[in-house]
Design an enzyme around this catalytic site. Sequence first.
Site, PDB file in Angstrom:
ATOM      1  N   ASP A 144       0.053   2.910  -0.546  1.00  0.00           N
ATOM      2  CA  ASP A 144       0.035   4.352  -0.764  1.00  0.00           C
ATOM      3  C   ASP A 144      -0.339   5.028   0.554  1.00  0.00           C
ATOM      4  OD1 ASP A 144      -2.705   4.074  -0.367  1.00  0.00           O
ATOM      5  OD2 ASP A 144      -3.060   3.817  -2.500  1.00  0.00           O
ATOM      6  N   LYS A 148       5.397   1.846  -5.055  1.00  0.00           N
ATOM      7  CA  LYS A 148       3.941   1.773  -5.112  1.00  0.00           C
ATOM      8  C   LYS A 148       3.448   1.502  -6.535  1.00  0.00           C
ATOM      9  CE  LYS A 148      -0.334   3.551  -5.488  1.00  0.00           C
ATOM     10  NZ  LYS A 148      -0.994   4.059  -6.696  1.00  0.00           N
TER      11      LYS A 148
END
Length: 438
Positions: free
Chosen positions: A298, A279
């Site tokens: 996320d 991420k």
Amino acid sequence: MTGVFSEWYKLPMSLSELCINTTLRCGQSFRWQKIPESEEWRCVLYGRLFSLKQDSNHLYYRTYSSDALPTPPSSVLPSRATSDTENNDGKLHTEKPGDDQLVSILKHYLNLSSNLSELYNQWSAQDPNFKKKAAAFSGVRILRQDPWEALVSFICSSNNNISRISQMVEKLCIHYGPFVATIGERVYHDFPAPDALAGKDVESKLRSLGFGYRAKYIYQTAVMVSQEREKGWLNDLCNPESPAFGIEAKAGDEMKPEGRDGYRNAHEKLLELQGVGPKVSDCVCLMGLGWGESVPVDTHVWQIAQRDYRFGKSSQKTLNKATYDAVANHFRKLWGQEAGWAHSVLFTADLRSFADRLATTKKVDVKVKEEESEVKIETEVKTAVALTAPKVEAEVKNEQEKDIVKGTASKKRKAPAESIIHAGHTTETRRTSKRLRR
DNA sequence: TGTCGCCCTAAGTA
DNA sequence: ATACTTAGGGCGA
């Protein structure tokens, strides 16, 4: 010490091409400061304090000059990740008038070369959900932040919120970044270079400043970038079509569902750093390295994928490497080469701090056609309030709106089981897991 | 390969 | 008031 602002300059700019009130506080950059009781935003870029404001037709900008610290030498202009001040500043020593260079910096940083309205039209044509959500969030533009700053900022972002991330980045600047100016009570520093964060006592100092476990990540990453990598290593991971300020653009390679080779390479290389997982790596790729197809997934985006794009329910599936790639690849196929931009629009639309955009809510019955099935659902119609009014968030009126903000609403829709997207069916399994290589 | 506990902190929530 | 959860994860077992 005293200083003075330049006069305001202006660029023709519609709010659909750039809305600074949304773009500067949607969680991609953490250093822009909104001046209270004003429409003005300030931030230090390339060693200079910039000030921005906007009306419906123009973007206004000016810079601040201190008496004791005049305009910094242009050698500070190339990205901080390059501590080499001799090789990379060739294009920056041109004797342009001040405002001419300012507008070059702004156009670069604000990433103004692309036509955002046209991109919104393309995404809307491909995706009804985008069209619906994007209406109140026009002008969200991906900035071209400094790669090193983006890297450190998003290392700070884990298990964190925008407000606290901003405070932490501010602390990094004040304690380790070069001083630029003082205006009233506010002290302005630029973001620190990698070697400034590689000192022996940095980790303990950052811990005492409240960085928690991120202190070690920042220190270790600073050591790796400043000492264990070639100079220019980070900047060389940039999209060649979107290079660091002052570097010539080059032709890029071919777009694929999993992204271009250059993007895959940059993503992978960033994973070598401490505190950088998929991420964070994608955030840096998108917001620091100019890779538009990077889609950071996320927990929030994962919820959006489940809620609005029929990915497996959270009770059944967790966000792991396979589902991460599946979601990102799905959005790349849906939105195309600048998928990360579209992703940021939807992400912003779900941010709690933008609840004031959902000013009025009324229930209506709407027929929504999705793929083969036509499902009658109960949905909410949101009316946008003025985009330029950064007023205090209106109180959340009722449980229904609260649910929308949290992203836990719309369990009302039931999707046919066959249309649920499973990770294993929609993506080539990648063997590039950071953990597998260790 | 997937899952789980842990890591830090501060603000919000029950 | 005090405990618990969450906020744009990453890492090692």
